[in-house]
Design a protein around this motif. Structure first.
Motif, PDB file in Angstrom:
ATOM      1  N   ARG B 188       0.814  -1.218   0.000  1.00 41.55           N
ATOM      2  CA  ARG B 188       0.000   0.000   0.000  1.00 41.55           C
ATOM      3  C   ARG B 188       0.850   1.271   0.000  1.00 41.55           C
ATOM      4  O   ARG B 188       0.513   2.245  -0.653  1.00 41.55           O
ATOM      5  N   ASP B 189       1.990   1.246   0.737  1.00 41.87           N
ATOM      6  CA  ASP B 189       2.821   2.455   0.814  1.00 41.87           C
ATOM      7  C   ASP B 189       3.391   2.806  -0.547  1.00 41.87           C
ATOM      8  O   ASP B 189       3.289   3.951  -0.993  1.00 41.87           O
ATOM      9  N   SER B 190       4.012   1.814  -1.210  1.00 37.69           N
ATOM     10  CA  SER B 190       4.624   2.110  -2.505  1.00 37.69           C
ATOM     11  C   SER B 190       3.553   2.494  -3.518  1.00 37.69           C
ATOM     12  O   SER B 190       3.763   3.383  -4.334  1.00 37.69           O
ATOM     13  N   ALA B 191       2.389   1.850  -3.464  1.00 33.12           N
ATOM     14  CA  ALA B 191       1.337   2.167  -4.430  1.00 33.12           C
ATOM     15  C   ALA B 191       0.958   3.639  -4.343  1.00 33.12           C
ATOM     16  O   ALA B 191       0.909   4.344  -5.348  1.00 33.12           O
ATOM     17  N   ARG B 192       0.735   4.121  -3.119  1.00 37.40           N
ATOM     18  CA  ARG B 192       0.244   5.483  -2.965  1.00 37.40           C
ATOM     19  C   ARG B 192       1.292   6.516  -3.387  1.00 37.40           C
ATOM     20  O   ARG B 192       0.990   7.462  -4.107  1.00 37.40           O
ATOM     21  N   VAL B 193       2.533   6.314  -2.956  1.00 38.02           N
ATOM     22  CA  VAL B 193       3.549   7.338  -3.219  1.00 38.02           C
ATOM     23  C   VAL B 193       4.023   7.300  -4.672  1.00 38.02           C
ATOM     24  O   VAL B 193       4.175   8.343  -5.314  1.00 38.02           O
ATOM     25  N   ILE B 194       4.245   6.088  -5.211  1.00 39.19           N
ATOM     26  CA  ILE B 194       4.708   6.005  -6.602  1.00 39.19           C
ATOM     27  C   ILE B 194       3.619   6.528  -7.539  1.00 39.19           C
ATOM     28  O   ILE B 194       3.909   7.166  -8.548  1.00 39.19           O
ATOM     29  N   ARG B 195       2.355   6.300  -7.174  1.00 42.19           N
ATOM     30  CA  ARG B 195       1.266   6.811  -8.007  1.00 42.19           C
ATOM     31  C   ARG B 195       1.367   8.330  -8.178  1.00 42.19           C
ATOM     32  O   ARG B 195       1.237   8.837  -9.283  1.00 42.19           O
ATOM     33  N   SER B 196       1.610   9.047  -7.070  1.00 46.95           N
ATOM     34  CA  SER B 196       1.639  10.507  -7.221  1.00 46.95           C
ATOM     35  C   SER B 196       2.836  10.941  -8.067  1.00 46.95           C
ATOM     36  O   SER B 196       2.762  11.932  -8.788  1.00 46.95           O
ATOM     37  N   GLU B 197       3.926  10.161  -7.999  1.00 51.43           N
ATOM     38  CA  GLU B 197       5.079  10.493  -8.837  1.00 51.43           C
ATOM     39  C   GLU B 197       4.759  10.214 -10.313  1.00 51.43           C
ATOM     40  O   GLU B 197       5.106  11.004 -11.193  1.00 51.43           O
ATOM     41  N   VAL B 198       4.079   9.082 -10.586  1.00 51.71           N
ATOM     42  CA  VAL B 198       3.702   8.766 -11.974  1.00 51.71           C
ATOM     43  C   VAL B 198       2.768   9.851 -12.510  1.00 51.71           C
ATOM     44  O   VAL B 198       2.884  10.271 -13.660  1.00 51.71           O
ATOM     45  N   LEU B 199       1.874  10.322 -11.655  1.00 52.03           N
ATOM     46  CA  LEU B 199       0.957  11.384 -12.080  1.00 52.03           C
ATOM     47  C   LEU B 199       1.728  12.596 -12.594  1.00 52.03           C
ATOM     48  O   LEU B 199       1.359  13.206 -13.599  1.00 52.03           O
ATOM     49  N   SER B 200       2.823  12.949 -11.916  1.00 52.23           N
ATOM     50  CA  SER B 200       3.566  14.130 -12.356  1.00 52.23           C
ATOM     51  C   SER B 200       4.408  13.796 -13.597  1.00 52.23           C
ATOM     52  O   SER B 200       4.563  14.632 -14.486  1.00 52.23           O
ATOM     53  N   GLN B 201       4.928  12.570 -13.661  1.00 54.67           N
ATOM     54  CA  GLN B 201       5.694  12.172 -14.859  1.00 54.67           C
ATOM     55  C   GLN B 201       4.811  12.189 -16.105  1.00 54.67           C
ATOM     56  O   GLN B 201       5.256  12.505 -17.197  1.00 54.67           O
ATOM     57  N   LYS B 202       3.537  11.816 -15.902  1.00 55.04           N
ATOM     58  CA  LYS B 202       2.610  11.703 -17.023  1.00 55.04           C
ATOM     59  C   LYS B 202       2.453  13.030 -17.759  1.00 55.04           C
ATOM     60  O   LYS B 202       2.161  13.065 -18.949  1.00 55.04           O
ATOM     61  N   GLN B 203       2.669  14.132 -17.027  1.00 58.72           N
ATOM     62  CA  GLN B 203       2.502  15.458 -17.628  1.00 58.72           C
ATOM     63  C   GLN B 203       3.720  15.880 -18.462  1.00 58.72           C
ATOM     64  O   GLN B 203       3.657  16.878 -19.175  1.00 58.72           O
TER      65      GLN B 203
END
Lengths: 327, 315
Positions: B188-203
């Motif tokens: 759960r920890d890696s999912a939540r934090v890596i997700r927000s990083e992927v969100l910024s990479q996506k831009q």
């Protein structure tokens, strides 16, 4: 409350209900795949098949799963948590007392560790780049690397067994009679027994807020307004605690729920080490003795507290930080 | 032309054109990513100390049967034929004996295997699930994101240790179950934090251009975005190892460890329940210090990784 905020809160409540519903379903599933037939614990050897059937019907365990599920939810809502075969009394009576014993130990542990952790973290951020900060970081990381039971054992070896200070376990001196709620907890004897388990929790749980506060402080200290305050000639401790720390504290609220969850789970270990008659130790015992009614009730209580705290932490965060977009 | 062995191996299995199964350029890029992460860790003093301690324990785990002076379960007797119960350190038993007359040093060495194995495998499971959930959730967004993030919420709602105990008890207290259950909640920890990083990479523009040349979603997620979040994955891998070791030890201390294997938590369980902790420091301290050092080593490595990811600690 702005309209955006109202919308956010409404949606967050919706999410809370979904999460909680999934949690309850999981609880139902987990405790029904428990080893053996869940009925075995209620059934005595030497029962005739007719008697067995009667017991099953009494408990509603002959019903189809979906009916049992609805019944399960109804009972939880009514706080009817079944009957403990080990104690021969309703689960509610046993768990209610232990619940308060745990909350009154882990609550202060959580509160104190957060206060100290934030103060220590603010200080480490303030003295960044110095040997003091390095030492602080290493010490904090080492505290975080020591499981609760290990800290507890070291404290036991040093204080009760080494120096003869503090009792090695229990919640009050043997033979103490208590009848009224407040007598149980507002007593010097209680605080005396509480000291070591409390200290164990504080050492372990303060690390997370301390490290987080440190990183947050370092970011805030790079901002211009700190330079301005320094130029104004304000004393250092005022800038540190009044201006820098106050602005750094926001991210700390996001992990409150996480630490509450970890510390509730940690009560299993701390209470076992110090023979503290709380929920955590009861849970360990009841799983070992197959007393699933109690284990399920405690799991339900702990999960409810954690989910609710997650919700509160989210709301606190958006309330404190108006810049947050309600996404 | 450089002539290192690694390069020569790369030459053999890859094609320069990049059309083969393994394109040289791609491997080169992954290699560089991993190397740069490694350099940062080794360039940091705490990180270096962490790597040294961790390698020491990995070495001890790999060669435990050869390093342990005795069979950990063997009962030792003194010259008079009496069992050596809880005796202080001697030349024969540098860390003394347990209440059953077993050699503490041998048990400490053998126990390294369980901690290293649980730490690494549970963390791999956790980070594998976590980063995949993060990539899919952030990349697709919308309903997919909603559903996956609700699952993460539920995972956060489960009190960790009680959940692990109940599941391990239901499915049986053996090492596979302990690893799987710990991995199944730590993601759960890696999912939540890596997700927000992927969100910024996506831009970022590189995702746009990959899309423009017709790269598939899978390709963009795993070839383009993933290498960019690798340092964060490494950081959460380090955290996951640390927590997996702590939780395995806690489980064993509570009496839910694998009864067929030696572990530090189990040693402390025995020392606690036999009353050894009242005086037998030689029995208690080594196991506890090993847990502390192993976990601290991964946290030290994690600290140095934070310099790359440069984000606030989430927990």
């Amino acid at each position: 409350m702005s309209q955006g905020m109202q919308k956010y809160v409404a949606r967050r409540i919706g999410q809370l209900l979904v999460t909680y519903f999934v949690f309850l379903t999981l609880l139902f599933v987990i405790f029904r795949i428990a080893p053996g037939d869940p009925t075995t614990m209620y059934l005595l050897d030497g029962m005739t098949p007719e008697q067995r059937q009667e017991v099953l019907e009494d408990l509603g365990l002959n019903e189809p799963m979906h009916i049992q599920y609805v019944e399960f939810l109804r009972q939880l809502v009514a706080l009817d948590m079944g009957h403990s075969y080990r104690y021969g009394s309703p689960v509610y009576d046993i768990v209610a007392v232990r619940f308060w014993n745990t909350i009154l130990l882990m609550g202060p542990a959580f509160f104190i560790s957060y206060t100290i952790g934030v103060a220590v973290g603010a200080f480490m951020g303030w003295v960044r780049g110095t040997a003091k900060e390095q030492a602080g970081v290493v010490l904090t990381l080492v505290a975080r690397s020591s499981p609760e039971f290990w800290i507890g054992i070291v404290l036991l070896m040093v204080f009760p067994f080494g120096l003869g200070w503090f009792p090695s376990g229990g919640m009050r001196a043997p033979g103490t009679e208590v009848s009224v709620f407040y007598q149980r907890y507002f007593a010097v004897d209680f605080l005396y027994h509480m000291f070591l388990p409390l200290l164990t929790g504080v050492i372990f749980y303060m690390a997370t807020p301390a490290l987080l506060m440190r990183s947050s402080m370092i970011q805030v200290l790079d901002e211009d307004f700190i330079e301005i305050k320094k130029a104004e000639g304000l004393p250092e401790h005022i800038i540190l605690y009044k201006h820098a720390a106050r602005n750094s504290i926001l991210p700390i609220t996001t992990v409150i729920a996480l630490v509450v969850g970890i510390s509730l789970g940690g009560s299993l270990v701390i209470e076992t080490v110090f023979s503290w008659p709380g929920m955590g130790r009861e849970m360990v015992d009841s799983v070992q003795f197959n007393d699933y009614a109690i284990a399920q009730a405690i799991f339900f209580l702990m999960g409810s507290v954690v989910i609710f705290m997650n919700f509160v932490a989210d709301l606190t965060y958006v309330y404190l930080d108006p810049r947050v977009k309600y996404e | 032309m450089s002539t290192s062995i690694a390069d020569r191996v790369l030459d053999r299995i890859t094609t320069d054109s990049g059309t083969g199964v393994l394109s040289r350029r791609r491997l080169e890029r992954y290699k560089n990513d991993v190397l740069s992460v490694g350099n940062v860790v080794l360039g940091d003093r705490l990180g270096k100390i962490g790597v040294v301690i961790l390698l020491f324990f990995v070495f001890m785990a790999l060669f435990a049967p050869f390093l342990a002076p005795y069979e950990p379960a063997a009962v030792h007797r003194g010259d008079d034929g009496q069992v050596l119960r809880t005796t202080a350190p001697t030349a024969d038993h540098p860390l003394g004996t347990t209440n059953y007359g077993e050699d503490v040093l041998s048990q400490v060495i053998m126990s390294t295997q369980v901690s290293i194995m649980v730490g690494l495998l549970a963390a791999l499971i956790a980070v594998f699930i976590g980063s995949n959930v993060a990539l899919v959730s952030a990349y697709y967004g919308g309903k997919v994101d909603d559903i996956l993030m609700r699952i993460v919420d539920v995972a956060y709602g489960l009190p960790f240790l009680p959940f692990v105990i109940v599941l391990v008890f239901i499915f049986g207290t053996n090492i596979q179950n302990i690893i799987i259950v710990i991995g199944l909640i730590l993601w759960r920890d890696s999912a939540r934090v890596i997700r927000s990083e992927v969100l910024s990479q996506k831009q970022r523009p590189y995702v746009e251009s990959a899309k423009a040349v017709g790269a598939s979603d899978v390709r963009i997620m795993y070839r383009h975005i993933f290498p960019n979040v690798l340092p964060l994955v490494g950081l959460y891998m380090a955290f996951a190892v640390a927590y997996a070791v702590i939780y395995e030890a806690s489980l064993a201390f509570l009496g839910f460890g694998d009864p067929t294997l030696w572990s530090w938590g189990q040693m402390l369980f025995q020392a606690y329940h036999s009353g050894g902790i009242r005086f037998a420091w030689w029995w208690v301290l080594p196991a506890g210090i090993c847990i502390m050092l192993l976990v601290a080593s991964v946290f030290f490595i994690g600290r140095s990784l934070e310099e790359i990811t440069n984000r606030e600690l989430r927990h």
